[in-house]
Scaffold this motif. Structure first.
Motif, PDB file in Angstrom:
ATOM      1  N   ARG A 198       0.845  -1.193   0.000  1.00  0.00           N
ATOM      2  CA  ARG A 198       0.000   0.000   0.000  1.00  0.00           C
ATOM      3  C   ARG A 198       0.881   1.244   0.000  1.00  0.00           C
ATOM      4  NH1 ARG A 198      -5.281  -1.546   1.607  1.00  0.00           N
ATOM      5  NH2 ARG A 198      -5.332  -3.817   1.552  1.00  0.00           N
ATOM      6  N   PRO A 199       0.562   2.241  -0.817  1.00  0.00           N
ATOM      7  CA  PRO A 199       1.312   3.501  -0.754  1.00  0.00           C
ATOM      8  C   PRO A 199       1.264   4.060   0.662  1.00  0.00           C
ATOM      9  CG  PRO A 199      -0.145   3.464  -2.655  1.00  0.00           C
ATOM     10  CD  PRO A 199      -0.511   2.274  -1.818  1.00  0.00           C
ATOM     11  N   LEU A 200       2.311   4.768   1.040  1.00  0.00           N
ATOM     12  CA  LEU A 200       2.401   5.223   2.420  1.00  0.00           C
ATOM     13  C   LEU A 200       1.295   6.201   2.803  1.00  0.00           C
ATOM     14  CD1 LEU A 200       6.237   5.596   3.000  1.00  0.00           C
ATOM     15  CD2 LEU A 200       4.726   3.720   3.597  1.00  0.00           C
ATOM     16  N   TRP A 201       0.616   6.814   1.822  1.00  0.00           N
ATOM     17  CA  TRP A 201      -0.475   7.711   2.193  1.00  0.00           C
ATOM     18  C   TRP A 201      -1.590   6.955   2.891  1.00  0.00           C
ATOM     19  CZ3 TRP A 201      -5.336   6.551   0.717  1.00  0.00           C
ATOM     20  CH2 TRP A 201      -5.531   5.803  -0.449  1.00  0.00           C
ATOM     21  N   ASP A 202      -1.649   5.627   2.676  1.00  0.00           N
ATOM     22  CA  ASP A 202      -2.732   4.840   3.230  1.00  0.00           C
ATOM     23  C   ASP A 202      -2.454   4.401   4.660  1.00  0.00           C
ATOM     24  OD1 ASP A 202      -5.238   3.767   2.962  1.00  0.00           O
ATOM     25  OD2 ASP A 202      -4.512   1.800   2.364  1.00  0.00           O
ATOM     26  N   SER A 203      -1.325   4.829   5.236  1.00  0.00           N
ATOM     27  CA  SER A 203      -0.977   4.342   6.561  1.00  0.00           C
ATOM     28  C   SER A 203      -0.753   5.412   7.630  1.00  0.00           C
ATOM     29  CB  SER A 203       0.263   3.446   6.470  1.00  0.00           C
ATOM     30  OG  SER A 203      -0.020   2.290   5.721  1.00  0.00           O
ATOM     31  N   PRO A 204      -0.134   6.587   7.339  1.00  0.00           N
ATOM     32  CA  PRO A 204       0.052   7.575   8.407  1.00  0.00           C
ATOM     33  C   PRO A 204      -1.278   7.952   9.039  1.00  0.00           C
ATOM     34  CG  PRO A 204       1.359   8.155   6.496  1.00  0.00           C
ATOM     35  CD  PRO A 204       0.482   7.027   6.084  1.00  0.00           C
ATOM     36  N   LEU A 205      -1.304   7.968  10.352  1.00  0.00           N
ATOM     37  CA  LEU A 205      -2.554   8.136  11.085  1.00  0.00           C
ATOM     38  C   LEU A 205      -2.602   9.497  11.763  1.00  0.00           C
ATOM     39  CD1 LEU A 205      -5.029   6.281  11.741  1.00  0.00           C
ATOM     40  CD2 LEU A 205      -3.919   5.841  13.937  1.00  0.00           C
ATOM     41  N   HIS A 206      -3.673  10.242  11.503  1.00  0.00           N
ATOM     42  CA  HIS A 206      -3.925  11.515  12.192  1.00  0.00           C
ATOM     43  C   HIS A 206      -4.792  11.231  13.409  1.00  0.00           C
ATOM     44  CE1 HIS A 206      -2.347  13.743   8.709  1.00  0.00           C
ATOM     45  NE2 HIS A 206      -2.997  12.846   7.973  1.00  0.00           N
ATOM     46  N   ARG A 207      -4.333  11.680  14.587  1.00  0.00           N
ATOM     47  CA  ARG A 207      -5.004  11.298  15.827  1.00  0.00           C
ATOM     48  C   ARG A 207      -6.206  12.160  16.181  1.00  0.00           C
ATOM     49  NH1 ARG A 207      -2.124   7.961  19.168  1.00  0.00           N
ATOM     50  NH2 ARG A 207      -4.149   7.705  20.153  1.00  0.00           N
ATOM     51  N   GLY A 208      -6.260  13.398  15.692  1.00  0.00           N
ATOM     52  CA  GLY A 208      -7.349  14.282  16.082  1.00  0.00           C
ATOM     53  C   GLY A 208      -8.651  13.977  15.359  1.00  0.00           C
ATOM     54  N   PRO A 209      -9.708  14.756  15.636  1.00  0.00           N
ATOM     55  CA  PRO A 209     -10.984  14.578  14.948  1.00  0.00           C
ATOM     56  C   PRO A 209     -10.841  14.820  13.448  1.00  0.00           C
ATOM     57  CG  PRO A 209     -11.240  15.985  16.893  1.00  0.00           C
ATOM     58  CD  PRO A 209      -9.770  15.822  16.661  1.00  0.00           C
ATOM     59  N   VAL A 210     -11.709  14.214  12.674  1.00  0.00           N
ATOM     60  CA  VAL A 210     -11.719  14.435  11.232  1.00  0.00           C
ATOM     61  C   VAL A 210     -12.188  15.861  10.959  1.00  0.00           C
ATOM     62  CG1 VAL A 210     -12.690  13.711   9.023  1.00  0.00           C
ATOM     63  CG2 VAL A 210     -12.226  12.007  10.807  1.00  0.00           C
ATOM     64  N   PRO A 211     -11.454  16.658  10.180  1.00  0.00           N
ATOM     65  CA  PRO A 211     -11.909  18.022   9.871  1.00  0.00           C
ATOM     66  C   PRO A 211     -13.292  18.004   9.216  1.00  0.00           C
ATOM     67  CG  PRO A 211      -9.622  17.710   9.195  1.00  0.00           C
ATOM     68  CD  PRO A 211     -10.143  16.356   9.572  1.00  0.00           C
ATOM     69  N   GLU A 212     -14.081  19.007   9.527  1.00  0.00           N
ATOM     70  CA  GLU A 212     -15.466  19.050   9.023  1.00  0.00           C
ATOM     71  C   GLU A 212     -15.517  19.085   7.496  1.00  0.00           C
ATOM     72  OE1 GLU A 212     -17.734  22.154  10.743  1.00  0.00           O
ATOM     73  OE2 GLU A 212     -17.493  21.458  12.821  1.00  0.00           O
ATOM     74  N   ARG A 213     -14.492  19.638   6.869  1.00  0.00           N
ATOM     75  CA  ARG A 213     -14.501  19.743   5.412  1.00  0.00           C
ATOM     76  C   ARG A 213     -14.287  18.405   4.716  1.00  0.00           C
ATOM     77  NH1 ARG A 213      -9.247  19.344   3.728  1.00  0.00           N
ATOM     78  NH2 ARG A 213      -7.672  19.659   5.353  1.00  0.00           N
ATOM     79  N   LEU A 214     -13.823  17.377   5.460  1.00  0.00           N
ATOM     80  CA  LEU A 214     -13.523  16.078   4.861  1.00  0.00           C
ATOM     81  C   LEU A 214     -14.650  15.080   5.142  1.00  0.00           C
ATOM     82  CD1 LEU A 214      -9.740  15.456   5.652  1.00  0.00           C
ATOM     83  CD2 LEU A 214     -10.753  16.046   3.443  1.00  0.00           C
ATOM     84  N   PRO A 215     -15.306  14.577   4.122  1.00  0.00           N
ATOM     85  CA  PRO A 215     -16.286  13.513   4.341  1.00  0.00           C
ATOM     86  C   PRO A 215     -15.572  12.208   4.692  1.00  0.00           C
ATOM     87  CG  PRO A 215     -15.990  13.870   1.995  1.00  0.00           C
ATOM     88  CD  PRO A 215     -15.183  14.936   2.691  1.00  0.00           C
ATOM     89  N   VAL A 216     -16.174  11.407   5.537  1.00  0.00           N
ATOM     90  CA  VAL A 216     -15.630  10.088   5.879  1.00  0.00           C
ATOM     91  C   VAL A 216     -16.219   9.075   4.897  1.00  0.00           C
ATOM     92  CG1 VAL A 216     -15.492   8.280   7.629  1.00  0.00           C
ATOM     93  CG2 VAL A 216     -15.354  10.687   8.312  1.00  0.00           C
ATOM     94  N   ARG A 217     -15.355   8.493   4.098  1.00  0.00           N
ATOM     95  CA  ARG A 217     -15.797   7.551   3.063  1.00  0.00           C
ATOM     96  C   ARG A 217     -15.585   6.095   3.443  1.00  0.00           C
ATOM     97  NH1 ARG A 217     -19.100   9.725  -0.876  1.00  0.00           N
ATOM     98  NH2 ARG A 217     -18.360  11.814  -1.440  1.00  0.00           N
ATOM     99  N   GLN A 218     -14.825   5.841   4.506  1.00  0.00           N
ATOM    100  CA  GLN A 218     -14.485   4.464   4.831  1.00  0.00           C
ATOM    101  C   GLN A 218     -14.288   4.328   6.334  1.00  0.00           C
ATOM    102  OE1 GLN A 218     -10.364   2.778   4.392  1.00  0.00           O
ATOM    103  NE2 GLN A 218     -11.243   1.943   2.509  1.00  0.00           N
ATOM    104  N   ALA A 219     -14.669   3.171   6.880  1.00  0.00           N
ATOM    105  CA  ALA A 219     -14.466   2.871   8.296  1.00  0.00           C
ATOM    106  C   ALA A 219     -13.981   1.433   8.431  1.00  0.00           C
ATOM    107  CB  ALA A 219     -15.765   3.069   9.084  1.00  0.00           C
TER     108      ALA A 219
END
Length: 377
Positions: A198-219
């Motif tokens: 998997r490209p590394l963009w798929d792994s670094p984890l942001h710990r804070g809340p998801v910004p309101e401007r970003l829709p959550v597409r996957q869980a």
């Protein structure tokens, strides 16, 4: 005519002849040694020899010389072929080829017994230090197992997969004959599980809340059973099964990403989850997999498994998913997220221990949840 030799000499002569005949009757085969070496993303190292007419590739290794142990051969060949000195930690596979196997060059090989050792994972600096003997090897490459088998001869591909999966699954040494397991087939081999880089963009984890401007597409979630292991799902396909965390795409009918997780975990793996906790999120900058919707968040959660039902057909694919049980570290390796994925796995473990008091899973062989489900105490 009586013999002119005394009885003791006649017995000695017969003994020598008997020993010679016995030795000639014994099976003769070449000995070989090879190594599984990976990069930090879990891709397997192959080398391309200059002398093969079919242009097939090989694992690093070679033929055992007279009075040489296969382990010594493997270390010597790694140094000669790659310019590296690497420790060997385990025998991952032992394979025997019959003299008439179609993948052997007939007339030149009486059969072969090959030992495959674990030579570990290379750091980026070690990869940079690789130096090939150009008269023998023209190039090297780190490849996903699905791509690696396309460059190897068929039997070599099966040996590589068995050895690589023995390392990932922490199983006993794989014993094979003519490319087939001769003992019980481990779960990863039974379901033809492959690691997908998997490209590394798929792994670094942001710990804070998801910004309101970003829709959550996957869980997706690290779903823990009481002994500290997690459940993976693997969807069988034409090119093998790719392991995943339980979860999936957030649908319009899901009120929250947590609802997505509960629904997908039940459909894919027949899991009943409780108390899901948001671990963080990763950024998908393009949303290509969702039709190019643009930047969105992929949510990562931790959840506790309270029940596992009998295996069933996934309604989205029409196929039952395999359900491997693995330690979080094993799962991170199977997911192909590299070092960032290992860090995410450790955060999941820390969360599970702090919230539910779950133990750290002991290293053990990856096994599959039985088809009839599993009772959780």
């Amino acid at each position: 005519m009586s013999s002119s030799l005394p009885p003791s000499a006649r017995v000695g002569s017969q003994s020598v002849l008997s020993t010679a005949r016995y030795a000639a009757a014994r099976h003769a085969a070449w000995l070989g040694a090879a190594a599984i070496i990976t990069d930090e993303a879990g891709r397997v190292l192959l080398v391309r020899p200059t002398y093969r007419k079919d242009h097939s590739w090989l694992l690093p290794g070679g033929v055992v010389e007279a009075d040489e142990h296969p382990r010594v051969t493997c270390r010597r060949e790694i140094t000669e072929e790659l310019g590296l000195v690497l420790p060997l930690s385990a025998v991952l596979a032992v394979h025997s080829s019959s003299q008439h196997h179609p993948d052997l060059e007939h007339g030149s090989c009486p059969g072969e017994v090959r030992f495959v050792f674990d030579a570990g994972t290379l750091t980026p600096d070690q990869v940079e230090a690789i130096r090939l003997p150009r008269e023998e090897l023209s190039e090297y490459a780190f490849l996903e197992t699905r791509d690696a088998v396309q460059r190897l001869r068929p039997v070599d591909g099966r040996i590589m997969l068995a050895a690589y999966r023995a390392r990932l699954g922490n199983t006993a040494t794989a014993h094979l004959a003519d490319g087939r397991h001769i003992l019980d087939v481990p779960a990863l081999d039974r379901h033809d599980v492959h690691v997908r880089y998997r490209p590394l963009w798929d792994s670094p984890l942001h710990r804070g809340p998801v910004p309101e401007r970003l829709p959550v597409r996957q869980a997706w979630a690290w779903c823990f059973v009481p002994d500290g292991r997690i459940v993976l799902v693997a969807d069988p396909g034409a090119r093998g099964a790719g392991p995943m965390l339980p979860g999936g795409t957030v649908e319009s009918t899901d009120a929250t990403p947590e609802d997505t997780l509960h629904r997908e975990a039940a459909e894919e793996a027949q899991l009943t989850l409780t108390d899901p906790v948001r671990l963080g999120w990763v950024l998908d900058e393009t949303g290509k997999v969702y039709g190019g919707v643009g930047p969105n968040a992929r949510l990562r959660l931790v959840a506790r498994v309270t029940a596992v039902g009998p295996a069933a057909v996934d309604p989205a694919t029409g196929r039952p998913f395999a359900r491997p049980l693995a330690t979080p570290a094993q799962a991170a390796a199977l997911l192909g997220w590299g070092t960032p994925g290992a860090r995410q796995a450790q955060r999941a473990v820390d969360t599970a221990r702090a919230r539910w008091g779950l133990p750290t899973a002991s290293p053990a062989a990856i096994e599959e949840i039985p088809a009839e489900g599993m009772h959780l105490s």
